[in-house]
Design an enzyme around this catalytic site. Structure first.
Site, PDB file in Angstrom:
ATOM      1  N   CYS A   5       0.866  -1.299   0.051  1.00 54.20           N
ATOM      2  CA  CYS A   5      -0.135   0.044   0.036  1.00 54.20           C
ATOM      3  C   CYS A   5       0.852   1.214   0.160  1.00 54.20           C
ATOM      4  O   CYS A   5       1.621   1.546   0.789  1.00 54.20           O
ATOM      5  CB  CYS A   5      -0.755   0.015   0.942  1.00 54.20           C
ATOM      6  SG  CYS A   5      -1.727   1.408   1.468  1.00 54.20           S
ATOM      7  N   ASP A  44      30.406  22.017 -24.994  1.00 60.11           N
ATOM      8  CA  ASP A  44      31.763  22.082 -25.093  1.00 60.11           C
ATOM      9  C   ASP A  44      32.473  21.466 -26.538  1.00 60.11           C
ATOM     10  O   ASP A  44      32.058  20.269 -26.425  1.00 60.11           O
ATOM     11  CB  ASP A  44      32.649  21.484 -23.909  1.00 60.11           C
ATOM     12  CG  ASP A  44      34.055  21.574 -23.950  1.00 60.11           C
ATOM     13  OD1 ASP A  44      34.495  22.627 -24.319  1.00 60.11           O
ATOM     14  OD2 ASP A  44      34.882  20.371 -23.722  1.00 60.11           O
TER      15      ASP A  44
END
Length: 809
Positions: free
Chosen positions: A93, A509
């Site tokens: 649950c 980059d």
């Protein structure tokens, strides 16, 4: 008084500035500065101030700006905190799981507690003084006070519990059997049947209950019909009722079992027998399919975790083969990899040739050919042939183990949406139950007809559990991270995935991301009536002993052979080039600095490229060779797709402006978004400049020299970086392939994840609210209520798990 304070979980430089500014404004602070890269504050405060109280104050301030940030005094830490990774069993649950987590979090020794419900694992940080065994016993008592059969244990060790008069828990993986004859406990440790048999009994009772429910429709005698319904009700719902009684004993009323019991018993009380049984049947069926859907999603992700190699073949000094575990492998050990076997640790091939299947690591379906001296990654599968590899890393540091750890831990880093749903769930159930009480007992005072309003109030009890949200939202993030990992994209947590939904710019980059780490000859220019072939020959002669990347490109080009006997007085000049005698002529091969120092005229050179080699013979420039970076296959498509998604692309490079703009032009990038001539230390300042003008910025680099910028980005991405420990540490996302298009896929996945999360929230809450309104108006019954609870939960779970079925983003 000056104090140095360390900072944790601060990834946004802009937020860092806000926190620094807020601390500086405090009355007791004279000066405050932040070293963002070192994650350290330097604060000067008045002498009379209590340091511990001040640190509490600045933590509250920091967390109001950036949730999760922790500021502490490293010199005041008595002992390092202890982080426990604990597995959970029998916890089904999601709502109960949140209650257990909340209760554990409130313990004095607990610093932080998070539950990965889908992986059934707790990550708990406790005070370093805490005894692990005692703590696990303590939290088991807490967990079983909320959900009786839950077991929390350390997967790495067996713990012998202290014997008490109320519980006998074995936390090991062995059968849970109590040998105390005086024990009167009737919990899971007295089980005489396996968990599988228990599940089969539940199914059997459910089937019998359904048959009785159907047969009751054909019974004409009213009393027998009622008795049949009652028997069917207890056959189907006995376990729900039993858990409800336990919850009453523990004073834990707002539990799904208790609320479902009250709702169905209420229906029986007002004479709606068929409705009570039907609701319980559909509740159980819905729960079964919901668990099934969740488990299917989990299994598809856990297939990745099964990549862990169980045994390895070690070649001993006498040539024999010995079976060992991967954990026993040492660096430089020689391992035998047979056809069909997985490589257990990263290494290098010392003997043999084969094709490797890397699909589990990178998502790439095409096999990779490898031979002697090639590097191989753990988790790769040897398709054919026999390989001997030399281990270059321990198992714990190898690629596959790091991937598995990242996937397992990703669920612990929760997104803001997940945290919000957790908080929302705490208030949702009490509010809905309170509304049910108002409908049942207050409305009849003014409108009369108590029985009618009681029946309508039962609808609220059925839909009062928020499981649709508590389950489906984490599952959505879990599925997205799993889908990404199967496609060679490792996301370190739901929080990073959530940040990716609002990205305005991607900063690349250049080298290693948009271009390869290698070069190719672009042009050969010959001067003073010399041929291009002669220029290349002299360049080869000059670079024949060099290890420079450009030298390697020259030596591999053309078929011109160089007789080393013709080379004399070879001298390498650091940072400039080489000088030698070739065929009795003086030869200079190198950069512009070398030419200038030797008074070589460069008047023939019209454009000076960044990557250019000059060749001079007997004091005269005879030619130049210029190089360009090899643009990756998917780079242009990546930039184009990002543009269509309204995401700006930036490029940072150390190349000069001419070279940088040439690459930008090839990729159709905006020239204004190109930053050239950057030294490594310039990248941080440049990136911060870009970030101030854009909300949500990704930085993507090779992960080796980019750690400072990666940490500044909203999301830092390392490409092809699993071979680099720095990449794994500093990046939020790791791309296993050198493919820039993975960025596009990642952003599309983030948008899909956002869409599914939104759908589930709106759908789950919308249906429940509509059914509540219809219930008050008398237009909804318990059948519709059970659909709004279990049916909606099941549909939300299926919607979340469909991400794993996505073919193409």
């Amino acid at each position: 008084m000056n104090i140095k304070l360390s900072v944790e979980n601060l990834h946004c430089a802009h937020c860092g500035e806000k926190i620094t500014e807020a601390i500086s404004k405090l009355e007791e602070v004279e000066q405050c500065s932040l070293n963002f890269l070192a994650k350290r504050f330097s604060v000067t405060i008045k002498d009379e101030i209590n340091i511990n109280e001040f640190i509490k104050k600045v933590n509250n301030l920091a967390q109001s700006i950036e949730d999760g940030v922790t500021i502490k005094n490293p010199s005041n830490v008595e002992k390092e905190n202890l982080t426990l990774k604990l597995s959970v069993e029998n916890l089904h649950c999601a709502h109960c799981a949140e209650k257990i987590t909340e209760a554990i979090s409130k313990l004095e020794e607990v610093k932080e507690c998070s539950l990965n419900f889908l992986a059934k694992r707790y990550l708990i940080t406790v005070n370093g003084e805490t005894n692990e065994n005692d703590f696990i016993r303590k939290i088991n008592d807490i967990a079983q006070g909320i959900e009786k059969e839950v077991i929390i244990k350390s997967p790495s060790k067996k713990i012998i519990p202290k014997h008490s008069d109320h519980t006998h828990i074995n936390y090991s993986n062995e059968n849970k059997v109590c040998h105390d004859s005086s024990c009167d406990c009737s919990s899971h440790h007295h089980q005489k049947e396996s968990f599988i048999k228990k599940i089969n009994f539940e199914k059997l009772f459910l089937v019998i209950g359904i048959l009785l429910f159907i047969s009751a429709y054909f019974i004409k005698v009213e009393n027998i019909k009622i008795i049949t319904y009652i028997i069917a009700y207890f056959m189907v719902g006995s376990d729900v009722l039993y858990k409800s009684l336990l919850n009453i004993k523990r004073k834990n009323f707002l539990d799904e079992n208790f609320l479902m019991s009250i709702a169905t018993i209420g229906s029986i009380g007002i004479g709606e027998y068929s409705e009570a049984v039907g609701v319980m049947i559909f509740y159980k069926i819905g729960e079964y399919f919901q668990d099934k859907a969740v488990n299917n999603s989990k299994n598809s992700i856990e297939n990745l975790l099964k990549l862990k190699v169980v045994t390895a073949n070690l070649k001993t000094s006498d040539g024999s083969i010995k079976k060992i575990t991967p954990e026993e492998i040492r660096v430089n050990d020689i391992l035998i990899i047979k056809a069909g076997e997985s490589i257990p640790v990263d290494g290098v091939v010392v003997s043999g040739k084969s094709n490797l299947n890397l699909s589990a690591l990178t998502g790439e379906s095409l096999p990779i050919y490898i031979e002697e001296n090639d590097e191989v990654l753990s988790g790769s599968i040897n398709i054919d042939g026999v390989l001997e590899i030399k281990a270059t890393k321990l198992y714990k540091n190898s690629t596959i183990n790091k991937i598995v750890e990242m996937i397992e831990e990703a669920g612990d880093k929760k997104a803001h949406t997940e945290k919000f749903i957790t908080k929302f769930a705490k208030y949702y159930t009490p509010v809905v139950v309170a509304t049910a009480l108002v409908v049942a007992f207050i409305f009849p005072l003014f409108l009369g007809d108590f029985k009618t309003w009681l029946g309508r109030s039962l609808i609220f009890l059925v839909i009062s559990c928020p499981c649709a949200l508590v389950l489906s939202i984490p599952l959505t993030f879990f599925s997205s991270i799993g889908y990404a990992s199967k496609n060679g994209i490792l996301i370190k947590g739901g929080n990073f995935l959530e940040r990716l939904k609002n990205i305005e710019a991607v900063v690349f980059d250049k080298t290693g991301t948009l271009t390869e780490n290698s070069f190719q000859i672009e042009t050969i220019s010959a001067f003073n009536s010399n041929s291009k072939e002669k220029v290349l020959e002299l360049a080869k002669a000059g670079e024949i002993y060099s290890n420079h990347p450009l030298a390697k490109v020259i030596l591999k080009s053309n078929d011109i052979k160089i007789d080393e006997n013709n080379i004399k007085n070879y001298q390498e000049i650091s940072g400039k080039g080489i000088s030698c005698q070739y065929k009795n002529n003086s030869l200079l091969v190198g950069n512009k600095k070398l030419m200038v120092e030797n008074n070589i005229s460069l008047s023939n050179v019209s454009v000076e490229e960044n990557s250019m080699i000059y060749i001079a013979e007997n004091g005269i420039l005879i030619g130049t060779i210029s190089f360009n970076s090899i643009i990756k296959t998917n780079s242009k498509q990546t930039i184009s797709e990002l543009s269509k998604m309204k995401v700006k692309s930036f490029m940072l490079t150390g190349d000069n402006e001419v070279s940088a703009k040439k690459i930008a032009s090839s990729l159709n990038m905006d020239p204004e978004n190109i930053y050239s001539n950057l030294l490594p230390q310039d990248k941080v300042a440049t990136f911060e400049k870009i970030k101030t003008k854009n909300e949500g910025v990704i930085y993507i680099g090779d992960g080796i020299n980019d750690a400072p910028v990666l940490s500044l980005a909203d999301v830092g991405i390392a490409m092809g970086g699993m071979g680099s420990d720095i990449a794994i540490e500093s990046a939020d996302v790791v791309l296993l392939q050198d493919d820039p298009y993975k960025i596009v896929q990642l952003l599309k996945l983030a948008q899909l994840n956002k869409k599914v999360v939104f759908q589930n929230i709106v759908f789950s809450l919308g249906i429940k609210i509509i059914v509540m309104i219809l219930g008050i108006l008398g237009l909804a019954n318990m059948w519709l209520a059970i659909f709004a609870d279990v049916g909606v939960s099941l549909l939300a779970v299926l919607n979340a798990s469909r991400i794993l079925m996505t073919k193409k983003l």
